[in-house]
Design an enzyme around this catalytic site. Structure first.
Site, PDB file in Angstrom:
ATOM      1  N   GLY A 101       0.846  -1.199   0.000  1.00  0.00           N
ATOM      2  CA  GLY A 101       0.000   0.000   0.000  1.00  0.00           C
ATOM      3  C   GLY A 101       0.872   1.238   0.000  1.00  0.00           C
ATOM      4  O   GLY A 101       2.070   1.162  -0.323  1.00  0.00           O
ATOM      5  N   LYS A 492      -2.772  -4.828 -25.155  1.00  0.00           N
ATOM      6  CA  LYS A 492      -2.114  -6.120 -24.899  1.00  0.00           C
ATOM      7  C   LYS A 492      -0.711  -6.117 -25.501  1.00  0.00           C
ATOM      8  O   LYS A 492       0.252  -6.545 -24.889  1.00  0.00           O
ATOM      9  CB  LYS A 492      -2.975  -7.212 -25.520  1.00  0.00           C
ATOM     10  CG  LYS A 492      -3.109  -8.497 -24.791  1.00  0.00           C
ATOM     11  CD  LYS A 492      -4.088  -8.542 -23.656  1.00  0.00           C
ATOM     12  CE  LYS A 492      -3.912  -7.468 -22.629  1.00  0.00           C
ATOM     13  NZ  LYS A 492      -5.019  -7.308 -21.727  1.00  0.00           N
ATOM     14  N   LYS A 608       0.175  -6.868 -11.354  1.00  0.00           N
ATOM     15  CA  LYS A 608      -1.160  -7.373 -11.641  1.00  0.00           C
ATOM     16  C   LYS A 608      -2.254  -6.497 -11.057  1.00  0.00           C
ATOM     17  O   LYS A 608      -3.244  -6.214 -11.699  1.00  0.00           O
ATOM     18  CB  LYS A 608      -1.277  -8.806 -11.103  1.00  0.00           C
ATOM     19  CG  LYS A 608      -2.610  -9.481 -11.400  1.00  0.00           C
ATOM     20  CD  LYS A 608      -2.757  -9.768 -12.875  1.00  0.00           C
ATOM     21  CE  LYS A 608      -4.090 -10.360 -13.221  1.00  0.00           C
ATOM     22  NZ  LYS A 608      -4.349 -10.261 -14.667  1.00  0.00           N
TER      23      LYS A 608
HETATM   24  O1  M6R Z   1      -7.902  -5.661 -11.538  1.00  0.00           O
HETATM   25  P1  M6R Z   1      -8.480  -4.662 -12.488  1.00  0.00           P
HETATM   26  O2  M6R Z   1      -9.376  -5.300 -13.513  1.00  0.00           O
HETATM   27  O3  M6R Z   1      -9.157  -3.513 -11.823  1.00  0.00           O
HETATM   28  O4  M6R Z   1      -7.240  -4.072 -13.279  1.00  0.00           O
HETATM   29  C1  M6R Z   1      -7.404  -3.008 -14.170  1.00  0.00           C
HETATM   30  C2  M6R Z   1      -6.156  -2.825 -15.004  1.00  0.00           C
HETATM   31  O5  M6R Z   1      -5.062  -2.536 -14.190  1.00  0.00           O
HETATM   32  C3  M6R Z   1      -5.829  -4.071 -15.834  1.00  0.00           C
HETATM   33  O6  M6R Z   1      -6.895  -4.440 -16.632  1.00  0.00           O
HETATM   34  C4  M6R Z   1      -4.595  -3.826 -16.712  1.00  0.00           C
HETATM   35  O7  M6R Z   1      -4.880  -2.882 -17.690  1.00  0.00           O
HETATM   36  C5  M6R Z   1      -4.144  -5.156 -17.302  1.00  0.00           C
HETATM   37  N1  M6R Z   1      -2.778  -5.384 -16.989  1.00  0.00           N
HETATM   38  C6  M6R Z   1      -4.322  -5.243 -18.753  1.00  0.00           C
HETATM   39  O8  M6R Z   1      -3.854  -6.427 -19.296  1.00  0.00           O
END
Ligand code: M6R
Length: 613
Positions: A101, A492, A608
């Site tokens: 955090g 992507k 992630k």
């Molecule tokens: O966990 P979340 O769906 O909220 O994450 C949102 C984005 O950080 C996430 O989709 C990011 O753009 C990915 N790494 C795309 O592949």
């Protein structure tokens, strides 16, 4: 952003912690560290670099302690270095802390502690935490059972920002204390062992029984017991939750990378997302929701708010909801939405999409919408994630754990879920002809099979990747629903191949970007929207004239000679076409990244789950 693991039990903690860190590395991977309770006091081993680096440090295999904490870092404050790695300790080395955090007021706290004689050795925000604990511990004159807990609690009450924290102490050799606020932390429980982690998949091989902490809930752990306390240190009861995911869903299962595995898991993931929500000839079921016709009729607007890939899934939701329900839908990036004073009231419904359910901006945007009187629906993949504790309604994609940083099956499962939600709204509103809705439902039920068919383009894509992997810029074009897919394809590619790419609405091209098209440049187009295909083909013609190399993904019969490569995918209902047309683009990004020898699952600078702003 950062992963934390903890173990308290009867076995040596170190190997368990390292295994957990390896599984959590996708949350951050620029440094790693571990601290255990040893006979001589607290051990501390850490360094910059990957977990592998930590596992090779001299002496790490000699750690005997059965209680320990560990961390893998995604740097926010201070460069990746040994000093900035976690765990951090107080000056007397009595307390070790790992933290996920951001402590927003760390400068003030650092100043306060410095004035009280503490010295800081790192540039991190985290280092204030063990020192604050020490400060409160030494100031506390009562020597009762709760002294340790009180010190941790008092320190936490001074922190502004977000935190999931694990604390061990050389003075309390049978305990660990953990607490969270706005950052994820789960506690897995077995008879005489407790496992802690930022997320469930990392410890799924040990247990399926979990406690999920709410903000400012403290857990005091021993090997056989957990006591929970609220922020007044009054005892509270918590229910253990059984998680259905199996541990192989968090393993590579013979695939080279999680991303490839997750691409191939899409037929299964979509089946799970559909579940029993769709029935031909009867209405869609969302037992989680109870939105009345009157409520939906009175809505002025629906906002769909999310980040990155989840926001792209929202774009396809806008298309379906507007067309089926005739309610205006605005899709917004969470980090913009939260600061742009959006017009919200009880006549706006806000839908938040987040795979992890932990994305800081999305959660903040949700809180804002609630404060202003809007109803909120969270679409997420992670049961019990922070967003589900805030939203009025939570609906799950049930796609199984997604480990690769680049989101694939989470995207397609979000697209399908928001389409089912749109059908549900249309049915409650009695807006659309039953036959149209039934046709869409039956097309949705056919999707898992069609995804399997689409995946057979693998070799064709692999060959194309070999031709273009060294390029510097790639363009993506589409119109209507295909534009939403071109955005996702472009993201992507950037994310895991580090190739610069842009996505444009095909019609926008001649308003500027076409100036960038030159001989040999690759332009990738998606052509599934039957009403718009001819228009997009004209735009592709314009780039061909200027020397572009073209890859086309389509579900229609085209004059193949016009393009360099054509990927044919099965035809389906326009509303859900992104679920098929994104697959070749996911594979393309994957194979380009492989050709370049990059770490597909852990691309540079990314993590992630983005639990900081
Ligand atoms: O966990 P979340 O769906 O909220 O994450 C949102 C984005 O950080 C996430 O989709 C990011 O753009 C990915 N790494 C795309 O592949």
């Amino acid at each position: 952003m950062c992963g934390i693991v903890g173990y308290i039990g009867t076995k040596k903690a170190c190997p368990i912690l390292l295994a957990g860190l390896n599984r959590l590395e996708y949350r951050g991977y620029d440094s790693a560290g571990i601290s255990t309770i040893e006979k001589k006091g607290l051990s501390l081993m850490k360094d910059k670099g990957r977990v592998k680096n930590l596992s090779n440090l001299d002496g790490i295999n000699e750690l005997e302690g059965t209680i320990g904490i560990a961390h893998t870092r995604w740097a926010t404050h201070g460069v990746p270095s040994k000093e900035n790695s976690h765990p951090h300790q107080d000056n007397s080395k009595t307390f070790s802390v790992v933290h996920n955090g951001i402590i927003e007021n760390y400068n003030e706290l650092r100043k306060f502690l410095t004035e009280n004689g503490y010295t800081f050795y790192s540039q991190t925000d985290t280092e204030v935490i063990p020192n604050l604990i020490h400060y409160y511990f030494t100031k506390d004159e009562k020597n009762d059972k709760q002294k340790y807990l009180r010190a941790v609690k008092n320190a936490c009450m001074d922190l502004k920002g977000s935190f999931a924290i694990e604390v061990i102490s050389s003075l309390y050799t049978d305990n660990m204390i953990v607490v969270r606020k706005d950052s994820p932390l789960v506690i897995g429980t077995c008879e005489d062992e407790k496992y802690l982690s930022s997320d469930i998949p990392a410890i799924l091989s040990y247990t399926r029984n979990f406690y999920l902490l709410n903000d400012f809930e403290f857990a005091l752990l021993t090997r056989n017991n957990i006591e929970f306390f609220d922020k007044n240190l009054d005892k509270i009861n918590k229910k253990v939750q059984n998680i259905e995911w199996n541990s192989s869903s968090a393993e590579k299962d013979g695939y080279d990378d999680f991303m490839l595995k997750e691409i191939y898991e899409q037929p299964k993931a979509i089946r799970e997302t559909i579940g029993s929500r769709i029935n031909l000839n009867s209405k869609c079921e969302f037992e989680e929701l109870n939105l009345t016709k009157e409520y939906l009729q009175n809505l002025n607007k629906i906002y769909i708010v999310a980040c990155g890939t989840a926001m792209h899934a929202g774009l396809s939701g806008k298309n379906t909801i507007e067309k089926l329900c005739r309610i205006p839908v605005e899709v917004d990036i969470a980090s913009e939405f939260r600061y742009r004073n959006p017009i919200l009231d009880e006549k706006t419904l806000c839908i938040f999409i987040s795979q992890s359910g932990e994305t800081a901006d999305t959660i903040a945007a949700l809180k804002l919408s609630k404060e202003q009187g809007s109803k909120t629906i969270a679409i997420t993949n992670v049961i019990g994630s922070s967003i589900t504790r805030e939203a009025d309604y939570s609906i799950y994609t049930h796609a199984g754990p997604e480990i690769a940083v680049a989101s694939t099956k989470a995207y397609t499962s979000q697209v399908i879920l928001i389409n089912i939600l749109a059908i549900y709204f249309a049915e409650v509103l009695e807006k659309k002809d039953k036959d149209i809705l039934n046709k869409l439902k039956s097309d949705i039920l056919d999707l898992p099979k069609k995804i399997e068919e689409t995946l057979t383009c693998n070799n064709q894509i692999k060959n194309f990747a070999k031709q273009i992997y060294q390029e510097k810029d790639i363009f993506f074009l589409g119109r209507g629903i295909d534009e939403t897919v071109s955005k996702e394809g472009s993201l992507k590619l950037k994310e895991i191949s580090y190739i610069h790419s842009e996505s444009y609405a095909a019609g926008e091209l001649k308003h500027g970007p076409i100036a960038l098209i030159e001989n040999g440049i690759t332009v990738i187009s998606i052509l599934t929207d039957k009403d718009l295909i001819k228009k997009t083909i004209s735009n592709i013609q314009e780039v061909i004239t200027r020397g572009a190399k073209t890859l086309v993904i389509t579900n229609q019969k085209l004059d193949n000679d016009m393009f360099n490569v054509v990927i044919n995918i099965p035809d389906t209902n326009q509303f859900v076409s992104p679920i098929l047309s994104i697959i070749p683009l996911q594979l393309l990004a994957y194979y380009i990244s492989k050709e370049k020898g990059l770490d597909v699952d852990k691309p540079r600078n990314l993590a992630k789950s983005v639990t900081v702003e």
